[in-house]
Design an enzyme around this catalytic site. Structure first.
Site, mmCIF file in Angstrom:
data_model
loop_
_atom_site.group_PDB
_atom_site.id
_atom_site.type_symbol
_atom_site.label_atom_id
_atom_site.label_comp_id
_atom_site.label_asym_id
_atom_site.label_seq_id
_atom_site.Cartn_x
_atom_site.Cartn_y
_atom_site.Cartn_z
ATOM 1 C CG ASP A 157 -1.980 -1.048 1.173
ATOM 2 O OD1 ASP A 157 -2.034 -1.753 0.150
ATOM 3 O OD2 ASP A 157 -2.759 -1.162 2.138
ATOM 4 C CB ALA A 158 3.884 2.149 1.931
ATOM 5 C CG ASP A 161 -0.746 5.113 0.017
ATOM 6 O OD1 ASP A 161 -1.734 4.991 -0.739
ATOM 7 O OD2 ASP A 161 -0.739 4.752 1.209
ATOM 8 C CG LEU A 199 -11.512 8.528 3.911
ATOM 9 C CD1 LEU A 199 -11.172 7.699 5.132
ATOM 10 C CD2 LEU A 199 -12.327 9.751 4.326
ATOM 11 C CD GLU A 217 -15.546 6.428 12.426
ATOM 12 O OE1 GLU A 217 -15.379 5.696 11.444
ATOM 13 O OE2 GLU A 217 -16.557 7.129 12.597
ATOM 14 C CE LYS A 245 -7.618 4.280 5.361
ATOM 15 N NZ LYS A 245 -7.767 3.023 4.671
ATOM 16 C CG ASP A 249 -5.863 -3.164 5.501
ATOM 17 O OD1 ASP A 249 -6.438 -2.750 4.467
ATOM 18 O OD2 ASP A 249 -4.668 -3.521 5.531
ATOM 19 C CE1 TYR A 258 -16.685 3.334 6.160
ATOM 20 C CE2 TYR A 258 -15.630 1.464 7.244
ATOM 21 C CZ TYR A 258 -15.913 2.191 6.104
ATOM 22 O OH TYR A 258 -15.410 1.782 4.897
ATOM 23 C CE LYS A 286 -15.261 8.362 9.204
ATOM 24 N NZ LYS A 286 -16.200 7.231 9.263
ATOM 25 C CE LYS A 331 -3.342 4.161 3.882
ATOM 26 N NZ LYS A 331 -3.211 4.195 2.614
ATOM 27 C CB CYS A 336 24.329 -29.291 10.085
ATOM 28 S SG CYS A 336 24.766 -27.855 11.077
ATOM 29 C CB CYS A 343 28.684 -29.498 12.499
ATOM 30 S SG CYS A 343 27.121 -30.378 12.586
ATOM 31 C CB CYS A 346 21.907 -29.731 13.391
ATOM 32 S SG CYS A 346 23.568 -30.340 13.683
ATOM 33 C CB CYS A 402 26.149 -28.718 15.912
ATOM 34 S SG CYS A 402 26.032 -27.417 14.688
#
Ligand code: IVH
Length: 674
Positions: free
Chosen positions: A34-35, A38, A85, A114, A116, A118, A228, A293, A317, A411, A414, A429, A434
């Site tokens: 999302d970032a 945005d 928004l 409120e 938010k 998701d 909401y 709001k 956000k 492993c 070892c 392992c 070890c």
């Protein structure tokens, strides 16, 4: 930096944003976080502000969401457009918005804060109190008809509660359909078991579950709903404030989020946002911010809206918890118990305010189910204090020629075989010697929550182990100035600091020592319980499995694990090194008494004059002994008061265990011999 070809860049951004809109809104399979989305929108908006001639009517900055998928679902024209928004990405941006509101509106402003949620925005229409239609947002004007699917959600009532003559003839409630995190985890577990695609997050799972042709599938997914906002209302009571609207929804039997608060100042708005930024993971549903709001509906009308979003609300956000980056390689690390954990080496990326280059892949099955491969672009997630993890690959960016990753069979430290027991998800392992395991055990001993030795992290432990200066945790206390100063990267100050930190750790509480020893199943809580029930390390070491299990808060699993741990000579040898170094072995309530009964079991029977029953047991424990409830060949002494138990005395005689009177008991406590 301004692009050299603003028109070209704007077009490119528009295309990218449209592409990601479809992936997010229609395919429920976003490729970027999302970032990141945005950031693209922000760049386009900034470009259009600088070059207004570049704004096109179909620019994503002028629209909401993506066109509805009318091939699967019938189109529904919303009674009122469903807007989006505006966002604030920092507290400063949020407060700047709040101040604009206060300036613009003459008079006091109340704000409704409120969470938010998701999930997926939903419009739900009731006519004369009966559920009639549900539609997604779509492009804000036309959405998709998902009436049959939403009807299966228990939280969405079929019929509004009796509101008498207050019942509106039409009530369109807007809200969010979401999937609780617990339901999401359960669903993914089932998907994995059935070899089906995993959902990247609860939002995608909710969207995917709604977008089903067969409502039975939606019904089998545990979706929920919070209302909401009222989209449209015909008839019903007059409301003047948003907070009254929320009350109305609640009265009508619609679910409204319980965390909503109405506040009278921007300081309180700020405090609400900060609180939920810290506590977002306390909830069983995902939130990605806070929606603030203006409460008064007349004030809202005064403020109006832009083409896309109302001016009277803003979404603060939270900083992103997900990002995409390139997975360079998959390696396996060996933990202190020998557990082999696959992890991803990543191109460094900023997530949740820190740079991430390593992320866990948990176990073999997880890598197989997620099918992440070196070279993939992957989504990385870092939620709260949780270790960063790889969510999954971005398949559209997979380079040609990659192959599924194969878990190694030896492993990496070892070379011993790695073994996965049937029915278990973890691989181990098998070599207790070890070096990887040994080093992890030492680093764990020195870590916070255990002995908290600052400066003794994984790196330093590795160097010390390679130079054969430490083999187990007991050796930490034999390190000398000369040992350390000879090491690369150590100077006089760092050596002195480390030695001081080692010295200081000798006084840590017994529970920390127990955690540090790394006994399986003994975490912080179990260690506290053991420390206070037995009062000393010696008492714990000498206790039988039954005695351990009999202590309140200690179950059979911990009891067996503790008993097995101290039954091993190698662990006892480590304890002896710690004892010789003067490490604290005594529990929180133990008075500073000589440990005359260290490791001895003393059974008490009958009534003593100078001790209550518990008092006698405490006195034994305070001197390092234990006081089991029955006589066995491990019993050192039996103390018999008035009216002793016949069975205990007979057993003591049989096993030739010395029986003491109260005077003998007192001598025993003081000197260790009766
Ligand atoms: S109010 C015109 N309140 O966030 C205002 N939206 O980024 C309508 N959302 O489309 C939205 N929780 O899907 C509002 N408490 C909340 C919300 C919320 C989540 C979503 C909603 C909206 C999106 C905007």
């Amino acid at each position: 930096m301004a692009p050299s070809d603003p028109a070209g860049r704007a077009e490119e951004l528009r295309q990218q944003i449209e592409y990601h809109n479809v992936r997010y809104h229609q395919l429920d399979d976003p490729e970027i976080s999302d970032a990141e989305y945005d950031a693209l929108v922000r760049e386009l908006r900034a470009l259009e502000e600088r070059h207004p001639e570049l704004v096109t009517p179909d620019s994503p900055t002028q629209k909401v969401g993506a066109p509805p998928d009318t091939s699967t679902f019938a189109p529904v024209r919303h009674r009122q457009p469903m807007m989006s928004l505006d966002n604030a990405f920092s507290f400063d941006e949020l407060l700047a918005w709040g101040k604009r509101m206060e300036r613009y509106i003459s008079g006091a402003v109340d704000f409704v804060c409120e969470l938010k949620i998701d999930g997926v925005a939903m419009s739900v229409v009731y006519e004369n109190g009966l559920y009639t239609r549900a539609a997604t947002r779509g492009d804000g004007v036309v959405g998709e008809d998902v009436t049959a699917n939403v009807a299966t959600i228990e939280a969405v009532p079929e019929r509004l509660e009796l509101m008498g003559d207050r019942l509106p003839s039409v009530l369109e409630v807007r809200g969010e359909v979401y999937m609780p995190i617990s339901a999401f985890e359960e669903l993914n577990e089932k998907q994995g078991e059935a070899g089906l695609r995993l959902f990247a997050n609860p939002r995608n799972a909710a969207a995917g579950s709604l977008r089903q042709k067969d409502p039975k599938i939606t019904a089998s997914r545990d979706l929920s709903f919070f209302g909401y906002q009222v989209g449209d209302i015909v008839g019903g009571p007059q409301v003047r404030r948003h907070s009254d609207t929320l009350d109305l929804l609640r009265d009508a039997g619609l679910p409204v989020n319980p965390e909503i608060r109405t506040v009278a100042s921007l300081e309180e708005v700020d405090a609400f946002c900060r609180h939920w930024l810290d506590h977002r993971h306390d909830l069983d549903y995902e939130i990605d911010g806070v929606v603030v709001k203006v409460d008064d509906l007349a004030q809202r009308a005064e403020l109006g809206a832009t083409s896309k979003a109302p001016r009277w609300a803003i979404a603060y956000k939270f900083p992103p918890e997900e990002a995409t980056t390139v997975l360079k390689d998959i390696m396996v690390s060996i933990g202190r118990t020998g557990k082999a954990t696959p992890f991803a080496m990543l191109e460094p990326v900023r997530v949740s305010g820190s740079t991430v280059q390593l992320a866990t892949l948990h176990n073999e099955d997880q890598v197989r189910i997620k099918d992440v491969r070196p070279g993939d672009t992957v989504t990385v997630r870092k939620a709260g204090d949780v270790i960063p993890e790889v969510v999954g690959p971005v398949l559209s960016k997979r380079p040609a020629g990659t192959k599924p990753w194969v878990f190694p069979d030896t492993c990496p430290v070892c070379g011993s075989p790695l073994v996965r027991l049937e029915g278990e998800s973890d691989t181990f392992c098998t070599n207790v010697d070890c070096p990887g395991q040994r080093q992890q055990r030492i680093a764990h001993f020195a870590s916070r929550g255990a002995m908290d030795i600052e400066g003794l992290g994984e790196q330093t432990v590795r160097v010390l182990a390679e130079k054969a200066l430490v083999d187990d945790v007991g050796d930490i206390y034999s390190l000398t100035y000369d040992d350390l100063i000879a090491l690369e990267g150590f100077a006089d100050v760092s050596v002195r600091n480390l030695l001081a930190a080692i010295d200081a750790s000798k006084d840590r509480p017994l529970a920390n020592l127990l955690v540090g020893l790394g006994i399986r199943h003994v975490g912080g809580r179990g260690a506290e319980v053991l420390a206070s029930a037995f009062g000393s390390l010696d008492a714990i070491m000498e206790a039988s499995e039954e005695d351990l299990a009999a202590a309140e808060g200690v179950g059979p699993v911990i009891a067996r694990s503790v008993h097995e741990f101290f039954a091993l000579d190698r662990n006892r040898a480590v304890v002896n090194k710690l004892r010789a170094a003067g490490v604290n072995f005594r529990g929180p309530d133990a008075p500073d008494l000589p440990q005359t009964l260290a490791g001895k079991a003393v059974v008490v029977t009958g009534t003593l004059d100078g001790f209550s029953r518990d008092g006698a047991v405490d006195a034994i424990k305070a001197r390092g002994g234990t006081s089991p409830g029955s006589v066995s060949k491990k019993t050192a002494y039996v103390v018999a008061g008035r009216e002793p138990g016949a069975a205990k005395l007979t057993k003591a005689t049989e096993l030739e265990v010395p029986v003491l009177d109260e005077a003998g008991f007192r001598r025993l406590l003081e000197t260790g011999t009766p």
